[in-house]
Write a protein that holds these residues in place. Structure first.
Motif, PDB file in Angstrom:
ATOM      1  N   GLY A  74       0.652  -1.184  -0.164  1.00  0.00           N
ATOM      2  CA  GLY A  74      -0.150  -0.176  -0.018  1.00  0.00           C
ATOM      3  C   GLY A  74       0.901   1.045   0.027  1.00  0.00           C
ATOM      4  O   GLY A  74       1.984   1.246  -0.795  1.00  0.00           O
ATOM      5  N   SER A  76       3.063   1.881   1.776  1.00  0.00           N
ATOM      6  CA  SER A  76       4.635   2.014   1.953  1.00  0.00           C
ATOM      7  C   SER A  76       5.247   1.116   0.909  1.00  0.00           C
ATOM      8  O   SER A  76       6.535   0.803   1.011  1.00  0.00           O
ATOM      9  CB  SER A  76       4.682   0.904   3.303  1.00  0.00           C
ATOM     10  N   SER A 126       7.161  -0.489   7.123  1.00  0.00           N
ATOM     11  CA  SER A 126       5.705  -0.613   7.702  1.00  0.00           C
ATOM     12  C   SER A 126       5.546   0.063   8.853  1.00  0.00           C
ATOM     13  O   SER A 126       6.340   0.188   9.824  1.00  0.00           O
ATOM     14  CB  SER A 126       5.665  -2.057   8.288  1.00  0.00           C
ATOM     15  N   LYS A 127       4.510   0.993   8.732  1.00  0.00           N
ATOM     16  CA  LYS A 127       4.399   2.108   9.568  1.00  0.00           C
ATOM     17  C   LYS A 127       3.949   1.491  10.954  1.00  0.00           C
ATOM     18  O   LYS A 127       4.311   1.548  11.966  1.00  0.00           O
ATOM     19  CB  LYS A 127       3.403   3.088   9.379  1.00  0.00           C
ATOM     20  N   THR A 131       1.853  -5.402   9.622  1.00  0.00           N
ATOM     21  CA  THR A 131       1.053  -5.993   8.322  1.00  0.00           C
ATOM     22  C   THR A 131       1.599  -7.297   7.655  1.00  0.00           C
ATOM     23  O   THR A 131       2.772  -7.451   7.625  1.00  0.00           O
ATOM     24  CB  THR A 131       1.320  -4.911   7.332  1.00  0.00           C
ATOM     25  N   PRO A 134       4.017  -7.804   4.320  1.00  0.00           N
ATOM     26  CA  PRO A 134       5.580  -7.480   4.564  1.00  0.00           C
ATOM     27  C   PRO A 134       6.195  -8.291   5.673  1.00  0.00           C
ATOM     28  O   PRO A 134       7.574  -8.661   5.400  1.00  0.00           O
ATOM     29  CB  PRO A 134       5.597  -5.962   4.805  1.00  0.00           C
ATOM     30  N   ARG A 190      -0.478   6.743   2.502  1.00  0.00           N
ATOM     31  CA  ARG A 190      -0.431   7.083   1.155  1.00  0.00           C
ATOM     32  C   ARG A 190      -0.076   8.541   0.965  1.00  0.00           C
ATOM     33  O   ARG A 190      -0.135   9.050  -0.260  1.00  0.00           O
ATOM     34  CB  ARG A 190      -2.019   6.719   0.858  1.00  0.00           C
ATOM     35  N   GLN A 266      -4.730   4.545  -4.914  1.00  0.00           N
ATOM     36  CA  GLN A 266      -4.881   4.177  -3.742  1.00  0.00           C
ATOM     37  C   GLN A 266      -5.145   5.473  -2.854  1.00  0.00           C
ATOM     38  O   GLN A 266      -5.812   5.580  -1.984  1.00  0.00           O
ATOM     39  CB  GLN A 266      -3.531   3.708  -3.144  1.00  0.00           C
ATOM     40  N   GLU A 270      -8.793   4.864  -1.065  1.00  0.00           N
ATOM     41  CA  GLU A 270      -8.546   5.004   0.258  1.00  0.00           C
ATOM     42  C   GLU A 270      -9.001   6.195   1.200  1.00  0.00           C
ATOM     43  O   GLU A 270      -9.568   6.277   2.155  1.00  0.00           O
ATOM     44  CB  GLU A 270      -7.267   4.882   0.919  1.00  0.00           C
ATOM     45  N   GLN A 398      -8.414   4.929   7.145  1.00  0.00           N
ATOM     46  CA  GLN A 398      -9.101   3.832   6.046  1.00  0.00           C
ATOM     47  C   GLN A 398      -9.489   2.539   7.143  1.00  0.00           C
ATOM     48  O   GLN A 398      -9.029   1.575   7.086  1.00  0.00           O
ATOM     49  CB  GLN A 398      -7.705   3.312   5.347  1.00  0.00           C
TER      50      GLN A 398
HETATM   51  O1  PA5 Z   1      -2.064   4.144   3.201  1.00  0.00           O
HETATM   52  C1  PA5 Z   1      -2.175   3.390   4.235  1.00  0.00           C
HETATM   53  O2  PA5 Z   1      -2.202   3.847   5.189  1.00  0.00           O
HETATM   54  C2  PA5 Z   1      -1.861   1.911   3.775  1.00  0.00           C
HETATM   55  O3  PA5 Z   1      -2.005   1.735   2.534  1.00  0.00           O
HETATM   56  C3  PA5 Z   1      -0.643   1.363   4.424  1.00  0.00           C
HETATM   57  O4  PA5 Z   1       0.134   2.046   3.824  1.00  0.00           O
HETATM   58  C4  PA5 Z   1      -0.590  -0.017   4.105  1.00  0.00           C
HETATM   59  O5  PA5 Z   1      -1.710  -0.656   4.718  1.00  0.00           O
HETATM   60  C5  PA5 Z   1       0.796  -0.430   4.943  1.00  0.00           C
HETATM   61  O6  PA5 Z   1       0.479  -0.308   6.132  1.00  0.00           O
HETATM   62  P1  PA5 Z   1       1.739  -0.364   7.086  1.00  0.00           P
HETATM   63  O7  PA5 Z   1       2.920   0.565   6.611  1.00  0.00           O
HETATM   64  O8  PA5 Z   1       1.389  -0.224   8.691  1.00  0.00           O
HETATM   65  O9  PA5 Z   1       2.524  -1.832   6.834  1.00  0.00           O
END
Ligand code: PA5
Length: 419
Positions: A74, A76, A126-127, A131, A134, A190, A266, A270, A398
């Protein structure tokens, strides 16, 4: 700077546009003050020390790695893939290999096969740090990295981009001494292209991140007081949606923009698709897709409008060769620049679709370089936030993404998710 103009199709009313524009302009401040509005001032207000660390890490990776395995999904991964591909791919010796953006065993095996025995590093992004996609891929590539280099050297080849203070990836990075970069709390996935999420892979690809940030800063200056052209785009989208035009097709005449389209989908999908509202974002790459989707756009159900992303600059290069004979009937194009023919095809497509009842929006970038692309990304981010607020939704959350995860965790037997 990014330019924007539009042409409403016959029968479409522009009466509400001025009201939507007035509203959109007022929402810049709301975006800036939102808990997730950190991206608004990021191009002028970023962590300079981290920026320097990103460049140093990129230099190290370019020095010792044939591949950087970028693991993320996403927000990321889409932003940096969009930028790298739009600018024609990697310019450094290090190729970016994407993983962890699906759960496909075939895709993972293909990536492992491409990597082979080459030297590599990993950027796991990954924030949340939790997830599944990943996290699974990280285990697989980390195992390969340790097998190849041993624990100590492997730890020097793993770069983690995650939350500053919490989460599984943050904790693992700290425990193992991986170099870490931050996804700021106030920036959602995003909207994170100009954070380390996007900047490290982009820098590793040999792309000038200073110029990218300068372009974003220039577009921020053009939109920060009243939304500028981004507010106009937000207003016309809402004008069309209110009349039932609920599908937007982002149209591009450059195949390298395929992942830019994916990033844009996206961002808008989203941000706006919630509470039973929102425009469905779709995309085409023309003239290729004129031979697949062109029929529907020209004559199908009239619920769509099109936004063309165009380049003002010309690309001088290939011309149509001259031949003595004219068996293919192309003599009239001999000596003409292919870029001129492509731009003419774009103009013809806009005119034909408009005549067919499709309202045409045009987002024009000055050139295809780091600066213009930085500006384009910022333009779409700002417009998306304003458009979401005009629509009456929160463009920064989201909640719907969690539904499949919850059910998947039940089916996979994740502790705490038993039925
Ligand atoms: O835009 C968003 O918030 C999502 O697409 C995230 O980037 C995606 O779900 C990945 O999440 P994370 O970076 O926590 O692994």
């Amino acid at each position: 700077m990014i330019d924007f103009k539009f042409n409403l199709a016959k029968g479409v009313s522009g009466d509400a546009y001025a009201d939507y524009l007035t509203k959109a302009k007022t929402f810049v401040q709301r975006a800036e003050e939102d808990d997730f509005g950190g991206w608004v001032n990021l191009p002028v207000n970023y962590d300079r020390d981290e920026f320097a660390r990103i460049k140093a890490a990129a230099k190290k990776i370019n020095g010792d790695s044939d591949y950087l395995v970028c693991i993320g999904i996403g927000g990321s991964y889409l932003g940096h893939k969009a930028v790298i591909e739009a600018l024609g791919g990697e310019r450094s010796r290090t190729k970016i290999l994407y993983a962890g953006n699906s759960l496909s065993a075939r895709a993972l095996e293909k990536a492992l096969a491409e990597l082979g025995d080459a030297d590599f590093s990993i950027n796991v992004i990954s924030k949340s740090g939790t997830t599944t996609e990943p996290a699974v891929a990280f285990r697989v590539f980390k195992q390969k990295l340790i097998a190849k280099y041993g624990e100590e050297e492997a730890a020097k080849r793993i770069f983690a981009t995650t939350d500053a203070a919490k989460g599984a990836l943050h904790d693992e990075a700290k425990a193992n001494g991986y170099e870490s970069f931050v996804v700021p709390d106030n920036i959602g996935g995003r909207y994170s292209v100009f954070t380390a999420v996007g900047l490290l892979p982009i820098a590793v690809a040999g792309i000038d991140i200073d110029a990218l940030m300068d372009g974003a800063a220039e577009e921020r200056a053009a939109t920060i007081s009243d939304g500028g052209k981004a507010a106009e785009y937000a207003a016309v989208r809402n004008t069309l949606l209110a009349q039932g035009y609920d599908i937007e097709i982002l149209a591009n005449f450059e195949p390298d923009f395929m992942y830019f389209n994916e990033w844009w989908k996206q961002l808008y999908g989203e941000s706006e698709g919630k509470e039973g509202k929102g425009i469905y974002p779709a995309s085409v790459i023309d003239s290729t897709d004129l031979h697949s989707m062109g029929q529907y756009i020209q004559e199908g159900r009239r619920a769509l409008f099109e936004t063309f992303v165009e380049l003002a600059a010309d690309k001088n290069g290939v011309t149509v060769p001259q031949f003595g004979e004219n068996l293919d009937g192309l003599a009239y194009l001999e000596g003409k620049e292919l870029d001129w023919i492509n731009k003419t095809a774009c103009e013809a497509t806009r005119e034909a679709h408009l005549a067919g009842g499709v309202s045409i929006l045009e987002v024009v970038m000055p050139d295809l370089d780091e600066r213009s692309l930085g500006g384009l990304i910022y333009f779409f981010e700002m417009a998306c936030a304003l458009s979401g607020f005009v629509l009456g939704v929160n463009p920064f959350n989201q909640p719907g993404v969690e539904a499949y995860k919850t059910r998947m965790f039940e089916l996979l037997g994740k502790p705490g998710y038993e039925k």
